[in-house]
Write an enzyme that holds these catalytic residues in place. Sequence first.
Site, PDB file in Angstrom:
ATOM      1  N   GLU A 121      -3.870 -10.019   3.041  1.00 50.46           N
ATOM      2  CA  GLU A 121      -4.785  -9.850   4.170  1.00 50.46           C
ATOM      3  C   GLU A 121      -5.980 -10.803   4.132  1.00 50.46           C
ATOM      4  O   GLU A 121      -6.472 -11.236   5.179  1.00 50.46           O
ATOM      5  CB  GLU A 121      -5.298  -8.391   4.221  1.00 50.46           C
ATOM      6  CG  GLU A 121      -4.265  -7.378   4.652  1.00 50.46           C
ATOM      7  CD  GLU A 121      -3.396  -6.862   3.524  1.00 50.46           C
ATOM      8  OE1 GLU A 121      -2.652  -5.889   3.754  1.00 50.46           O
ATOM      9  OE2 GLU A 121      -3.446  -7.415   2.402  1.00 50.46           O
ATOM     10  N   GLU A 178       0.832  -1.206   0.000  1.00 50.41           N
ATOM     11  CA  GLU A 178       0.000   0.000   0.000  1.00 50.41           C
ATOM     12  C   GLU A 178       0.866   1.256   0.000  1.00 50.41           C
ATOM     13  O   GLU A 178       0.547   2.239  -0.695  1.00 50.41           O
ATOM     14  CB  GLU A 178      -0.923  -0.016   1.219  1.00 50.41           C
ATOM     15  CG  GLU A 178      -2.027  -1.059   1.124  1.00 50.41           C
ATOM     16  CD  GLU A 178      -2.869  -1.148   2.381  1.00 50.41           C
ATOM     17  OE1 GLU A 178      -4.076  -0.878   2.302  1.00 50.41           O
ATOM     18  OE2 GLU A 178      -2.311  -1.484   3.447  1.00 50.41           O
TER      19      GLU A 178
END
Length: 256
Positions: A130, A110
């Site tokens: 995730e 990210e």
Amino acid sequence: MSVYKNIILDVSNNIATITINRPPNNILNIETMEEINVALIDARKNNAAIVIFNGSGEKAFSTGVDIADHTREKMHKMISVFHNIFRNMYELDAVTVASVKGYALGGGFELVMFCDMIIAADNAKFGQPEIKLSLFPPVACILLPRIISPKRAMEILLTGEIIHADEAKNLGLVNRVYPLAGYDEEFRKFIETLKNLSAVGFKFTKRAVSVGAGKDFLSAIPPVEELYLNELMNTHDANEGLAAFIEKRKPVWKGE
């Protein structure tokens, strides 16, 4: 300049380099992320025109946020500190460049994804794992479908797939891929091309992209015109660039 434990901040010649210094995986715990936020503020105070992010070593840029900071007691602070990194990056007028060797996973992915450009070694690998913990990455869920096709973005987010540097480049996630053996020199050459340009040009180009984002053309063009005519063209560097071109000389930038 602030003192750092988990990162290294180097500021010279209007370039700030933020190195995550927790090898081998450069995991982002709360303390490290707090230091990154302070470093971004330091870079802004020092009028950096270019901000470079990298990680120590060749194994990983960062494999993401520390799982130990995802507990019920810590997760609210963790999310707040982590997302403040992106708020601080959004406020930067500087060009942000991620230099990636090895893994950039989870929050590490990210962070590089939010940069204006990503330069990768051919051993770089990217992914959002995730989903394997029944979680989702908030920043990637916003950004990834805007950068690549929504269907491919959903596949990456919903499977936790790891993608290699060459595919990331083909998807439009990565700007350039260089062999690991000669990567540092190639990255240096790339940054040299940016060093010769005006910080004012960077600032207003980024603002123009931001102002026009998400709007149809007819709605976007008036504020971009306003920015060009009434702000950019009142700067020294814009007028110096035009004068230097006409006079066939090298421009002298002042960053104003």
